[in-house]
Design an enzyme around this catalytic site. Structure first.
Site, mmCIF file in Angstrom:
data_model
loop_
_atom_site.group_PDB
_atom_site.id
_atom_site.type_symbol
_atom_site.label_atom_id
_atom_site.label_comp_id
_atom_site.label_asym_id
_atom_site.label_seq_id
_atom_site.Cartn_x
_atom_site.Cartn_y
_atom_site.Cartn_z
ATOM 1 N N ARG A 177 0.840 -1.202 0.000
ATOM 2 C CA ARG A 177 0.000 0.000 0.000
ATOM 3 C C ARG A 177 0.876 1.253 0.000
ATOM 4 O O ARG A 177 0.561 2.238 -0.669
ATOM 5 C CB ARG A 177 -0.935 0.002 1.209
ATOM 6 C CG ARG A 177 -1.994 -1.089 1.152
ATOM 7 C CD ARG A 177 -2.966 -0.995 2.311
ATOM 8 N NE ARG A 177 -3.814 0.184 2.205
ATOM 9 C CZ ARG A 177 -4.596 0.626 3.191
ATOM 10 N NH1 ARG A 177 -4.628 -0.019 4.365
ATOM 11 N NH2 ARG A 177 -5.342 1.705 3.026
ATOM 12 N N CYS A 235 -1.084 5.805 9.236
ATOM 13 C CA CYS A 235 -1.432 4.508 8.670
ATOM 14 C C CYS A 235 -2.573 4.727 7.697
ATOM 15 O O CYS A 235 -2.562 5.703 6.942
ATOM 16 C CB CYS A 235 -1.800 3.526 9.788
ATOM 17 S SG CYS A 235 -3.164 4.108 10.835
#
Length: 280
Positions: A177, A235
């Site tokens: 990611r 995050c």
């Protein structure tokens, strides 16, 4: 103050003169289009004796919006939830979840940010507990905790961007990611320019417990952070990032959390997005 506690230490503390308040924060991130994890049902099936269930989405975060998928909670809602659970400033708190540690770390970070002096996460979560479980729902005396947010532990989007240039900003998501290879949830893949990839999953062993403090210090030193450095973490939505802040605390390194994280950053097309591997 220690940031984590082992199951054996907790068992001893529960019989001591000032036993901790126990918060059960079981929660899991589920793939888009699938039913959400039912933490209340898991709690009802069995929890640590005396633990009170706290709902991450409803009490540790505000509804999703322009500030991300798990924005900061309304402090009145958060404070009421903590008092309902029996939390007071003069009594220690231990938080646990189903073992991943992310949700427990979110509660730990919020309590720490809002001024509680003694809160720890059960290392390894519920699976580390070898004692009996209970299905009884406790009714603790109302606590007295009043949230009082502190300075230095919270980043906004501009602060995260600045820290990526002047200090160390860790991206706690999975490497794919960060690189932008895949993005299953947010508008676009990639990372904040200048951020360093540091997946939080690499801070724990196969049993979900944190690596020893010395190993964590070595890991973060290689990634550019050590005690005294200016460090921040983000995050996807401010949950797993809290777990990385907790890992840094175990290593003796203070860090701030960008709660909006990638879900807030990537939602604004005017913000820059970097892709590819970590330049380090």
């Amino acid at each position: 103050m220690e940031a984590i506690i082992t199951a054996s230490e907790l068992a001893d503390g529960l019989t001591g003169p000032n036993p901790p308040v126990l918060l059960d924060v079981r929660w899991q991130l589920t793939p888009p289009g699938t039913p959400p994890f039912d933490g209340r049902a898991a709690y009802a099936a069995g929890h640590l004796p005396g633990a009170v269930y706290v709902h991450l989405d409803g009490e540790l975060a505000s509804p999703p919006g322009v500030n991300g998928r798990h924005p900061l909670p309304d402090l009145a809602v958060f404070g009421a939830a903590m008092r309902r659970a029996g939390v007071s400033a003069g009594r220690p708190v231990v938080v646990y979840d189903g073992g991943q540690g992310w949700a427990a770390a979110r509660a730990w970070w919020l309590l720490r940010w809002t001024g509680h002096p003694d809160v720890r996460v059960l290392d390894g979560g519920l699976p580390s507990w070898t004692g009996a479980l209970s299905a009884d729902v406790p009714e603790p005396a109302e606590g007295e905790f009043e949230p009082a947010p502190g300075a230095g532990q919270l980043l906004d989007a501009d602060g995260a961007a600045a820290l990526a240039r002047s200090g160390v900003l860790f991206d706690a998501r999975a490497g794919e990611r960060y690189r932008g290879d895949v993005e299953p949830i947010d508008r676009v893949g990639g990372h904040i320019p200048g951020a360093v990839s540091a997946p939080t999953t690499e801070n724990v062993g196969p049993d979900g417990r944190f690596l020893p403090a010395a190993e964590l210090r070595d890991r973060f030193k290689v990634l550019g952070a050590s005690a005294g450095a200016e460090v921040g973490v983000y995050c996807g939505s401010g949950v797993s990032g809290a777990h990385e802040v907790l890992a840094l605390a175990v290593a003796g390194i203070e860090a701030a959390l960008y709660v909006g994280s990638w879900s807030e950053w990537s939602a604004d097309p005017s913000r820059p997005v970097a892709v590819g591997p970590d330049p380090q």
